[in-house]
Scaffold this motif. Structure first.
Motif, PDB file in Angstrom:
ATOM      1  N   ARG A  32      88.856  51.399  32.863  1.00 21.16           N
ATOM      2  CA  ARG A  32      89.781  51.099  32.891  1.00 21.16           C
ATOM      3  C   ARG A  32      90.679  51.045  34.223  1.00 21.16           C
ATOM      4  O   ARG A  32      91.803  50.174  34.193  1.00 21.16           O
ATOM      5  CB  ARG A  32      90.984  51.618  31.872  1.00 21.16           C
ATOM      6  CG  ARG A  32      90.569  52.103  30.065  1.00 21.16           C
ATOM      7  CD  ARG A  32      91.269  52.863  29.386  1.00 21.16           C
ATOM      8  NE  ARG A  32      90.865  52.443  27.663  1.00 21.16           N
ATOM      9  CZ  ARG A  32      91.275  51.731  27.405  1.00 21.16           C
ATOM     10  NH1 ARG A  32      92.353  51.147  27.419  1.00 21.16           N
ATOM     11  NH2 ARG A  32      90.803  52.389  25.874  1.00 21.16           N
ATOM     12  N   GLN A  33      90.540  51.932  35.436  1.00 19.37           N
ATOM     13  CA  GLN A  33      91.026  51.644  36.464  1.00 19.37           C
ATOM     14  C   GLN A  33      90.881  50.716  37.587  1.00 19.37           C
ATOM     15  O   GLN A  33      90.729  50.810  38.509  1.00 19.37           O
ATOM     16  CB  GLN A  33      90.855  52.696  36.754  1.00 19.37           C
ATOM     17  CG  GLN A  33      91.917  53.541  36.292  1.00 19.37           C
ATOM     18  CD  GLN A  33      91.994  55.496  36.489  1.00 19.37           C
ATOM     19  OE1 GLN A  33      91.289  55.745  37.427  1.00 19.37           O
ATOM     20  NE2 GLN A  33      92.709  56.576  36.158  1.00 19.37           N
TER      21      GLN A  33
ATOM     22  N   HIS B 210      96.009  59.203  27.983  1.00 22.84           N
ATOM     23  CA  HIS B 210      95.272  59.588  26.435  1.00 22.84           C
ATOM     24  C   HIS B 210      93.811  60.497  26.650  1.00 22.84           C
ATOM     25  O   HIS B 210      93.439  61.383  25.839  1.00 22.84           O
ATOM     26  CB  HIS B 210      95.295  59.008  25.752  1.00 22.84           C
ATOM     27  CG  HIS B 210      94.532  59.319  24.611  1.00 22.84           C
ATOM     28  ND1 HIS B 210      95.116  59.827  23.815  1.00 22.84           N
ATOM     29  CD2 HIS B 210      93.382  58.428  23.773  1.00 22.84           C
ATOM     30  CE1 HIS B 210      94.127  59.897  22.567  1.00 22.84           C
ATOM     31  NE2 HIS B 210      93.229  59.315  22.863  1.00 22.84           N
ATOM     32  N   PHE B 211      92.750  60.054  27.514  1.00 23.84           N
ATOM     33  CA  PHE B 211      91.485  59.734  27.790  1.00 23.84           C
ATOM     34  C   PHE B 211      91.222  61.490  28.266  1.00 23.84           C
ATOM     35  O   PHE B 211      90.531  62.421  27.996  1.00 23.84           O
ATOM     36  CB  PHE B 211      90.319  59.343  28.182  1.00 23.84           C
ATOM     37  CG  PHE B 211      90.059  58.204  27.159  1.00 23.84           C
ATOM     38  CD1 PHE B 211      89.804  58.348  26.183  1.00 23.84           C
ATOM     39  CD2 PHE B 211      90.747  56.668  27.296  1.00 23.84           C
ATOM     40  CE1 PHE B 211      89.450  57.568  24.961  1.00 23.84           C
ATOM     41  CE2 PHE B 211      90.811  56.249  26.568  1.00 23.84           C
ATOM     42  CZ  PHE B 211      89.833  56.522  25.237  1.00 23.84           C
ATOM     43  N   LYS B 212      92.230  61.733  29.178  1.00 23.11           N
ATOM     44  CA  LYS B 212      92.882  63.444  30.137  1.00 23.11           C
ATOM     45  C   LYS B 212      92.822  64.415  29.054  1.00 23.11           C
ATOM     46  O   LYS B 212      92.667  65.599  28.999  1.00 23.11           O
ATOM     47  CB  LYS B 212      93.095  63.295  31.391  1.00 23.11           C
ATOM     48  CG  LYS B 212      92.741  62.289  32.670  1.00 23.11           C
ATOM     49  CD  LYS B 212      93.905  62.051  33.660  1.00 23.11           C
ATOM     50  CE  LYS B 212      93.357  61.107  34.135  1.00 23.11           C
ATOM     51  NZ  LYS B 212      94.255  61.116  35.975  1.00 23.11           N
ATOM     52  N   GLU B 213      93.817  63.986  28.635  1.00 21.95           N
ATOM     53  CA  GLU B 213      94.194  64.976  26.900  1.00 21.95           C
ATOM     54  C   GLU B 213      92.975  65.410  25.717  1.00 21.95           C
ATOM     55  O   GLU B 213      93.005  66.137  25.906  1.00 21.95           O
ATOM     56  CB  GLU B 213      95.318  64.404  26.590  1.00 21.95           C
ATOM     57  CG  GLU B 213      96.989  64.482  26.905  1.00 21.95           C
ATOM     58  CD  GLU B 213      97.833  64.558  26.394  1.00 21.95           C
ATOM     59  OE1 GLU B 213      97.689  63.411  25.273  1.00 21.95           O
ATOM     60  OE2 GLU B 213      99.156  64.956  26.346  1.00 21.95           O
TER      61      GLU B 213
ATOM     62  N   LEU C 233      97.668  52.393  24.602  1.00 24.32           N
ATOM     63  CA  LEU C 233      95.490  52.435  25.108  1.00 24.32           C
ATOM     64  C   LEU C 233      95.488  51.315  25.323  1.00 24.32           C
ATOM     65  O   LEU C 233      94.676  50.759  26.026  1.00 24.32           O
ATOM     66  CB  LEU C 233      95.070  52.757  23.905  1.00 24.32           C
ATOM     67  CG  LEU C 233      94.951  53.852  23.302  1.00 24.32           C
ATOM     68  CD1 LEU C 233      93.733  54.125  22.115  1.00 24.32           C
ATOM     69  CD2 LEU C 233      94.619  55.384  24.328  1.00 24.32           C
ATOM     70  N   LEU C 234      96.901  50.220  25.124  1.00 27.07           N
ATOM     71  CA  LEU C 234      96.907  49.192  25.916  1.00 27.07           C
ATOM     72  C   LEU C 234      97.597  49.029  27.324  1.00 27.07           C
ATOM     73  O   LEU C 234      96.923  48.505  27.958  1.00 27.07           O
ATOM     74  CB  LEU C 234      97.584  48.303  25.398  1.00 27.07           C
ATOM     75  CG  LEU C 234      97.272  47.784  24.092  1.00 27.07           C
ATOM     76  CD1 LEU C 234      98.241  46.343  22.957  1.00 27.07           C
ATOM     77  CD2 LEU C 234      96.192  47.346  23.734  1.00 27.07           C
ATOM     78  N   ASP C 235      98.021  50.369  27.684  1.00 26.67           N
ATOM     79  CA  ASP C 235      98.745  50.389  29.345  1.00 26.67           C
ATOM     80  C   ASP C 235      97.341  51.150  29.790  1.00 26.67           C
ATOM     81  O   ASP C 235      97.116  52.165  29.218  1.00 26.67           O
ATOM     82  CB  ASP C 235      99.993  50.938  29.436  1.00 26.67           C
ATOM     83  CG  ASP C 235     100.569  51.485  30.663  1.00 26.67           C
ATOM     84  OD1 ASP C 235     100.231  52.597  30.689  1.00 26.67           O
ATOM     85  OD2 ASP C 235     101.106  50.086  31.089  1.00 26.67           O
ATOM     86  N   THR C 236      97.191  50.974  31.187  1.00 23.66           N
ATOM     87  CA  THR C 236      96.084  50.854  31.168  1.00 23.66           C
ATOM     88  C   THR C 236      95.913  52.729  31.822  1.00 23.66           C
ATOM     89  O   THR C 236      95.462  53.735  31.613  1.00 23.66           O
ATOM     90  CB  THR C 236      95.555  50.716  32.891  1.00 23.66           C
ATOM     91  OG1 THR C 236      95.154  48.899  32.902  1.00 23.66           O
ATOM     92  CG2 THR C 236      94.464  51.497  33.831  1.00 23.66           C
ATOM     93  N   GLU C 237      97.417  52.704  32.483  1.00 21.07           N
ATOM     94  CA  GLU C 237      97.671  54.242  33.371  1.00 21.07           C
ATOM     95  C   GLU C 237      97.729  55.299  31.898  1.00 21.07           C
ATOM     96  O   GLU C 237      97.311  56.385  32.065  1.00 21.07           O
ATOM     97  CB  GLU C 237      99.137  54.474  33.934  1.00 21.07           C
ATOM     98  CG  GLU C 237      99.594  55.453  34.522  1.00 21.07           C
ATOM     99  CD  GLU C 237     100.665  55.349  35.491  1.00 21.07           C
ATOM    100  OE1 GLU C 237     101.343  56.655  35.380  1.00 21.07           O
ATOM    101  OE2 GLU C 237     101.759  54.546  35.318  1.00 21.07           O
TER     102      GLU C 237
END
Length: 293
Positions: free
Chosen positions: A278-279, A241-244, A232-236
Motif C-alpha cells: 500500500r505504501q 489499521h493493519f499495524k493495529e 481502508l481507502l486511504d493509504t496512511e
C-alpha cells in the motif's frame, strides 16, 4: 426452547448506523421479514446522523414500536472515542445476538431461525455464521462472495486468525450471549478501531463457531462515510489499521499463551506485506520473509 418463558426475547438484533439514509430501510425491512417461532427485538443505534437516517428510523419505530427500539444520539459518539458497538450490547435482552450494520441487510427470511435452531441443538457452539454477498453500493453489482468454506463446517481458530477481518461477514454472525460476554480485559482496554475480527476470534476460543454454506446476507462495499471507506481507502489510515491488527494479534498471542503463535506470526507477516504494498515499497516487499507470499 428450554428455560424460556413465552414473552422472553430470544434474539436481539444489534444495528449501528450513521448517515445511511439510502440503505437503512433495506436493513430494517430485512429484520422485519424474518420468519421465526420466537420473539426478537431490533435495537438500532443512530450515531447522530446528519442526513435523514434518524427520520427514517422514527417512521419504522412508530409502526413497530413493540420491537424496534432506537437510540438517537445528539452528538456523534464514535468521534469521541466511544466504542459504539457496546451501546446496543449493554441494553440487549436476547439469549442470542445478531449483528447487521445499517448499510447492510439480510437476504433470507429464514436466516435467524436456521441459525438459532442450530445453536439450540448445539449448546457447545458459541456462534453460527453463513455466506454473504459483497456488492458495490452503487448499482448493487456483486463483487464476490464472502464464503469461508464450500461446505457446512466448524471453523478452526487457525482459519479465523489467518482469514482476517473479512473472513466472516459481520452481518452473518449470530452468537450466544453468555459465551460472547466472556471477554478478556484486553477486548475493552485496548482501543482498537475495529471489533468484528476480535469478536470472531474470541467466539472461536470460547466455543465452536459453525459455518452454514448458504448466502443469507448482503454486505455493501464503497458506502460513503462507512468504516471501510474512511479507513481502508486511504493509504496512511489503511497502514495504521493493519499495524493495529498486528498489535491486537500480539495481545491474543499472550492471552492464549502462544498456543497459536505460528499462525499469528504468519498472519502478521502477511499484514506487514500488505502495508508495504500500500505504501508503494515494492522492493522491500520482495525481501526477506515477505517473498513467501
Amino acid at each position: 426452547m428450554k428455560d424460556l418463558k413465552e414473552n422472553d426475547i430470544v434474539v436481539s438484533i444489534l444495528c449501528n448506523t450513521y448517515n445511511h439514509e439510502n440503505y437503512i430501510s433495506d436493513a430494517i425491512e430485512s429484520f422485519l421479514m424474518q420468519k421465526t417461532n420466537f420473539k426478537y427485538e431490533i435495537l438500532i443505534h443512530d450515531d447522530a446522523s446528519t442526513d435523514k437516517t434518524a427520520e427514517i428510523i422514527r417512521e419504522y419505530e412508530m409502526r413497530y414500536s413493540d420491537i424496534i427500539k432506537p437510540i438517537y444520539q445528539k452528538e456523534n459518539q464514535h468521534s469521541k472515542g466511544v466504542r459504539v458497538a457496546l451501546i446496543n450490547h449493554e441494553r440487549a435482552n436476547g439469549k442470542y445476538y445478531a449483528l447487521c450494520e445499517g448499510d447492510d441487510y439480510w437476504s433470507n427470511p429464514n436466516k435467524l431461525k436456521k441459525q438459532v435452531d442450530y445453536l439450540e441443538k448445539n449448546p457447545d457452539c458459541s456462534a453460527c455464521v453463513h455466506a454473504s454477498l459483497n456488492v458495490n453500493a452503487e448499482g448493487n453489482k456483486t463483487i464476490f462472495k464472502i464464503r469461508p468454506s464450500r461446505c457446512n463446517k466448524e471453523l478452526s481458530i487457525q482459519e479465523v486468525i489467518k482469514g482476517g477481518g473479512a473472513f466472516v461477514a459481520t452481518n452473518s454472525i449470530v452468537y450466544r450471549r453468555d459465551m460472547g460476554s466472556i471477554r478478556p480485559d484486553f477486548y475493552y482496554k485496548n482501543k482498537f478501531s475495529f471489533g468484528d475480527y476480535q469478536l470472531i476470534i474470541l467466539l472461536t476460543l470460547v466455543g465452536k463457531v459453525y459455518y452454514l454454506d448458504e448466502v443469507m446476507s448482503v454486505y455493501r462495499s464503497n458506502v460513503p462515510e462507512s468504516w471501510t471507506s474512511r479507513n481502508l481507502l486511504d493509504t496512511e489510515k489503511a497502514s495504521n489499521h493493519f499495524k493495529e491488527v498486528n498489535s491486537m494479534l500480539d495481545v491474543v498471542n499472550i492471552y492464549t499463551k502462544y498456543a497459536y503463535d505460528d499462525i499469528i506470526q504468519e498472519t502478521k507477516q502477511k499484514n506487514e506485506l500488505g502495508i508495504l504494498i500500500r505504501q508503494g515499497k515494492l522492493r522491500e516487499a520482495k525481501l526477506g520473509t515477505h517473498r513467501n507470499y
